[in-house]
Design a protein around this motif. Structure first.
Motif, PDB file in Angstrom:
ATOM      1  N   ILE A  49       0.838  -1.193   0.000  1.00  0.00           N
ATOM      2  CA  ILE A  49       0.000   0.000   0.000  1.00  0.00           C
ATOM      3  C   ILE A  49       0.875   1.244   0.000  1.00  0.00           C
ATOM      4  O   ILE A  49       1.794   1.377   0.819  1.00  0.00           O
ATOM      5  N   ASN A  50       0.598   2.173  -0.919  1.00  0.00           N
ATOM      6  CA  ASN A  50       1.280   3.463  -0.929  1.00  0.00           C
ATOM      7  C   ASN A  50       0.803   4.255   0.289  1.00  0.00           C
ATOM      8  O   ASN A  50      -0.390   4.532   0.421  1.00  0.00           O
ATOM      9  N   PRO A  51       1.692   4.626   1.207  1.00  0.00           N
ATOM     10  CA  PRO A  51       1.271   5.284   2.443  1.00  0.00           C
ATOM     11  C   PRO A  51       0.721   6.684   2.242  1.00  0.00           C
ATOM     12  O   PRO A  51       0.101   7.235   3.145  1.00  0.00           O
ATOM     13  N   CYS A  52       0.944   7.301   1.078  1.00  0.00           N
ATOM     14  CA  CYS A  52       0.452   8.659   0.858  1.00  0.00           C
ATOM     15  C   CYS A  52      -0.994   8.694   0.407  1.00  0.00           C
ATOM     16  O   CYS A  52      -1.751   9.559   0.803  1.00  0.00           O
ATOM     17  N   ASP A  53      -1.385   7.768  -0.472  1.00  0.00           N
ATOM     18  CA  ASP A  53      -2.721   7.834  -1.048  1.00  0.00           C
ATOM     19  C   ASP A  53      -3.527   6.553  -0.849  1.00  0.00           C
ATOM     20  O   ASP A  53      -4.659   6.457  -1.332  1.00  0.00           O
ATOM     21  N   SER A  54      -2.950   5.570  -0.141  1.00  0.00           N
ATOM     22  CA  SER A  54      -3.620   4.286   0.148  1.00  0.00           C
ATOM     23  C   SER A  54      -3.968   3.493  -1.097  1.00  0.00           C
ATOM     24  O   SER A  54      -4.805   2.589  -1.039  1.00  0.00           O
ATOM     25  N   LEU A  55      -3.348   3.805  -2.231  1.00  0.00           N
ATOM     26  CA  LEU A  55      -3.535   2.970  -3.406  1.00  0.00           C
ATOM     27  C   LEU A  55      -2.788   1.657  -3.217  1.00  0.00           C
ATOM     28  O   LEU A  55      -1.723   1.613  -2.599  1.00  0.00           O
ATOM     29  N   ILE A  56      -3.346   0.593  -3.768  1.00  0.00           N
ATOM     30  CA  ILE A  56      -2.800  -0.753  -3.598  1.00  0.00           C
ATOM     31  C   ILE A  56      -2.019  -1.127  -4.854  1.00  0.00           C
ATOM     32  O   ILE A  56      -2.571  -1.082  -5.957  1.00  0.00           O
ATOM     33  N   TYR A  57      -0.768  -1.512  -4.689  1.00  0.00           N
ATOM     34  CA  TYR A  57       0.078  -1.913  -5.808  1.00  0.00           C
ATOM     35  C   TYR A  57       0.289  -3.424  -5.755  1.00  0.00           C
ATOM     36  O   TYR A  57       0.687  -3.960  -4.717  1.00  0.00           O
ATOM     37  N   VAL A  58       0.026  -4.077  -6.867  1.00  0.00           N
ATOM     38  CA  VAL A  58       0.147  -5.528  -6.941  1.00  0.00           C
ATOM     39  C   VAL A  58       1.165  -5.901  -8.010  1.00  0.00           C
ATOM     40  O   VAL A  58       1.050  -5.472  -9.165  1.00  0.00           O
ATOM     41  N   ALA A  59       2.182  -6.664  -7.614  1.00  0.00           N
ATOM     42  CA  ALA A  59       3.198  -7.162  -8.550  1.00  0.00           C
ATOM     43  C   ALA A  59       2.833  -8.586  -8.935  1.00  0.00           C
ATOM     44  O   ALA A  59       2.652  -9.448  -8.066  1.00  0.00           O
ATOM     45  N   ASN A  60       2.717  -8.823 -10.232  1.00  0.00           N
ATOM     46  CA  ASN A  60       2.307 -10.126 -10.741  1.00  0.00           C
ATOM     47  C   ASN A  60       3.481 -10.924 -11.293  1.00  0.00           C
ATOM     48  O   ASN A  60       4.518 -10.360 -11.667  1.00  0.00           O
ATOM     49  N   ILE A  61       3.296 -12.215 -11.371  1.00  0.00           N
ATOM     50  CA  ILE A  61       4.322 -13.112 -11.885  1.00  0.00           C
ATOM     51  C   ILE A  61       4.566 -12.846 -13.372  1.00  0.00           C
ATOM     52  O   ILE A  61       3.620 -12.736 -14.159  1.00  0.00           O
TER      53      ILE A  61
ATOM     54  N   ASP B  34       5.300 -10.288 -15.078  1.00  0.00           N
ATOM     55  CA  ASP B  34       4.576  -9.132 -15.604  1.00  0.00           C
ATOM     56  C   ASP B  34       5.391  -7.872 -15.317  1.00  0.00           C
ATOM     57  O   ASP B  34       5.694  -7.582 -14.150  1.00  0.00           O
ATOM     58  N   PRO B  35       5.745  -7.078 -16.352  1.00  0.00           N
ATOM     59  CA  PRO B  35       6.533  -5.863 -16.127  1.00  0.00           C
ATOM     60  C   PRO B  35       5.714  -4.707 -15.585  1.00  0.00           C
ATOM     61  O   PRO B  35       6.252  -3.632 -15.328  1.00  0.00           O
ATOM     62  N   HIS B  36       4.405  -4.910 -15.404  1.00  0.00           N
ATOM     63  CA  HIS B  36       3.529  -3.841 -14.935  1.00  0.00           C
ATOM     64  C   HIS B  36       3.025  -4.138 -13.524  1.00  0.00           C
ATOM     65  O   HIS B  36       2.734  -5.290 -13.190  1.00  0.00           O
ATOM     66  N   LEU B  37       2.899  -3.095 -12.721  1.00  0.00           N
ATOM     67  CA  LEU B  37       2.226  -3.194 -11.434  1.00  0.00           C
ATOM     68  C   LEU B  37       0.773  -2.771 -11.619  1.00  0.00           C
ATOM     69  O   LEU B  37       0.500  -1.761 -12.275  1.00  0.00           O
ATOM     70  N   GLU B  38      -0.143  -3.517 -11.057  1.00  0.00           N
ATOM     71  CA  GLU B  38      -1.552  -3.123 -11.066  1.00  0.00           C
ATOM     72  C   GLU B  38      -1.813  -2.218  -9.865  1.00  0.00           C
ATOM     73  O   GLU B  38      -1.317  -2.470  -8.768  1.00  0.00           O
ATOM     74  N   ILE B  39      -2.624  -1.172 -10.084  1.00  0.00           N
ATOM     75  CA  ILE B  39      -2.924  -0.217  -9.020  1.00  0.00           C
ATOM     76  C   ILE B  39      -4.431  -0.214  -8.773  1.00  0.00           C
ATOM     77  O   ILE B  39      -5.221  -0.005  -9.699  1.00  0.00           O
ATOM     78  N   TYR B  40      -4.827  -0.438  -7.516  1.00  0.00           N
ATOM     79  CA  TYR B  40      -6.237  -0.499  -7.153  1.00  0.00           C
ATOM     80  C   TYR B  40      -6.563   0.577  -6.118  1.00  0.00           C
ATOM     81  O   TYR B  40      -5.744   0.898  -5.245  1.00  0.00           O
ATOM     82  N   ASN B  41      -7.786   1.115  -6.224  1.00  0.00           N
ATOM     83  CA  ASN B  41      -8.276   2.085  -5.256  1.00  0.00           C
ATOM     84  C   ASN B  41      -8.979   1.348  -4.124  1.00  0.00           C
ATOM     85  O   ASN B  41      -9.901   0.561  -4.366  1.00  0.00           O
ATOM     86  N   ALA B  42      -8.547   1.603  -2.890  1.00  0.00           N
ATOM     87  CA  ALA B  42      -9.081   0.870  -1.739  1.00  0.00           C
ATOM     88  C   ALA B  42     -10.468   1.351  -1.340  1.00  0.00           C
ATOM     89  O   ALA B  42     -11.133   0.689  -0.543  1.00  0.00           O
ATOM     90  N   THR B  43     -10.914   2.474  -1.889  1.00  0.00           N
ATOM     91  CA  THR B  43     -12.239   3.001  -1.556  1.00  0.00           C
ATOM     92  C   THR B  43     -13.277   2.617  -2.599  1.00  0.00           C
ATOM     93  O   THR B  43     -14.381   2.182  -2.274  1.00  0.00           O
ATOM     94  N   THR B  44     -12.906   2.762  -3.888  1.00  0.00           N
ATOM     95  CA  THR B  44     -13.841   2.428  -4.958  1.00  0.00           C
ATOM     96  C   THR B  44     -13.737   0.970  -5.384  1.00  0.00           C
ATOM     97  O   THR B  44     -14.581   0.477  -6.139  1.00  0.00           O
ATOM     98  N   PHE B  45     -12.672   0.284  -4.933  1.00  0.00           N
ATOM     99  CA  PHE B  45     -12.445  -1.134  -5.241  1.00  0.00           C
ATOM    100  C   PHE B  45     -12.235  -1.369  -6.741  1.00  0.00           C
ATOM    101  O   PHE B  45     -12.548  -2.442  -7.255  1.00  0.00           O
ATOM    102  N   GLN B  46     -11.686  -0.371  -7.423  1.00  0.00           N
ATOM    103  CA  GLN B  46     -11.502  -0.453  -8.865  1.00  0.00           C
ATOM    104  C   GLN B  46     -10.023  -0.451  -9.241  1.00  0.00           C
ATOM    105  O   GLN B  46      -9.193   0.137  -8.536  1.00  0.00           O
TER     106      GLN B  46
END
Length: 386
Positions: A327-339, A341-353
């Motif tokens: 979790i990014n401590p500044c904005d609470s966005l969730i970063y997911v590193a996949n197997i 995969d050169p990209h990190l997925e970013i999710y909003n913890a409030t909108t769940f998107q």
């Protein structure tokens, strides 16, 4: 005339000294910037420059009365003062033009995201705005790591590797690594396997979750960072202990599909926080106590409490996603590193998107990436809210 000029020069410098800091004063929450920070800083700069300019008007009148130039020499103080005043006027105009043309949606600096791998020594660094920065190399592979603020005003990181098991300390980004302990050090055995690590700012030590062939040895072990190798058992755990986190004075652990916690000070026992149908791979804890986690199906969830889960990402066919999350401590966005995969997925913890993807490497991605954030972000955020 010379003494009069010197006195006026001192007065002039004093005005600058009292006015200039307004233009360069740092924001108290600079490490966790708010939207519109660029415009705010430019407006503050314009105001500060205008304040300086207004303060110089009285000095200009004083020079004209008491210390006028007697010739056209460029070395005359009145001429030099007039040239500076003209340059300042031009600067104010330039800053005004820049301010009026500044983009209102300019992305704010939000620190650095680090991605390490257990199959190599390269550590990728990218900022959340998408700029890939110069990375660095560790002395050996990184299975799990902990970032922290050190006593020299920057950050360090400690990590462990497996096969063979080792715990290492790197007190500054470009510092020398220290071996804090290995599987050959008492009370560990050669079957030791590290499962997670965190740094305790109160004691300055590392705590590592370790499992063994002999399950009675499983638990969380303290690695002294001042005298080494000094390794002691903090908590034993009668189970298959997995990844760990320290949050709000609580130690969180994974055991299959369960996440449990207990106080770091040892005043209570393990308490189950959640139970999930699939085994948990990685997790992090939001400020409100909700738990974000990935599981072996490849899905991403938030546990809202009272046996309520919100799915952010559906399971994948091969369960190959969601290797690590943070979790990014500044904005609470969730970063997911996949197997792989050169990209990190970013999710909003409030909108769940899913709100975006962040490319962290232009090289071949890893099958075992682990993501972490610059700890100075959290340090400044905590100071700001104290």
């Amino acid at each position: 005339m010379a003494s009069s000029s010197n006195c006026l020069l001192c007065l002039f410098l004093a005005v600058l000294a009292t006015q200039a800091p307004l233009a360069i004063k740092a924001q108290s929450n600079a490490s966790c910037p708010q939207p519109g920070l660029l415009i705010e800083k430019l407006v503050n700069l314009t105001t500060a420059l205008n304040n300086i300019n207004n303060s110089l008007l009285s000095i200009s009148d004083l020079i004209e009365e008491q210390c006028p130039c007697v010739d056209n020499s460029s070395a005359c103080f009145e001429t030099r003062f007039s040239n500076f005043k003209t340059a300042l006027d031009e600067l104010i105009g330039d800053v005004s033009n820049v301010t009026s043309s500044a983009p209102s949606d300019c992305p704010d600096r939000t620190g650095a995201v680090f991605v390490a791998t257990c199959d190599g020594t390269d550590v990728a660094v990218v900022d959340p705005n998408g700029v890939i920065q110069n990375g660095f190399n560790t002395e050996t592979n990184v299975t799990g790591w902990a970032f922290y603020i050190n006593n020299v005003g920057t950050y360090g990181f400690d990590y462990f590797r497996n096969d063979p098991f080792e715990v290492r300390c790197r007190p500054t980004p470009d510092g020398m690594e220290v071996l804090l302990g290995s599987a050959s050090d008492d009370p560990l055995t050669t079957s030791a396997v590290g499962r997670g690590i965190f740094f305790d700012p109160d004691t300055g030590n590392d705590y590592v979750a370790i499992t063994f062939d002999n399950a009675t040895l499983n638990g969380i072990y303290c690695f002294n960072r001042t005298v080494f190798p000094v390794i002691t058992l903090l908590f034993s755990y009668n189970g298959d202990i997995g990844g760990i986190r320290l949050d709000g004075g609580f130690v969180y652990i994974i055991d299959g599909g369960r996440i449990l916690r207990r106080r770091l000070n040892g005043t209570d026992d393990w308490v189950e926080i959640l139970f999930h149908s699939a085994n948990v791979k990685s997790f992090d804890v939001l400020d409100n106590g909700q738990v974000v986690f990935t599981d072996t199906s490849g899905a991403v969830y938030i546990y809202l409490g009272q046996q309520t889960f919100r799915q952010l990402k559906r399971p994948t066919r091969d369960g190959s996603c969601g290797f690590s999350c943070a979790i990014n401590p500044c904005d609470s966005l969730i970063y997911v590193a996949n197997i792989n995969d050169p990209h990190l997925e970013i999710y909003n913890a409030t909108t769940f998107q899913l709100v975006g993807l962040l490319t962290y490497t232009m090289s071949n991605p890893s099958p075992c990436p682990s993501v972490a954030f610059d700890p100075t972000l959290w340090y400044e955020f905590v100071k700001m809210n104290q």
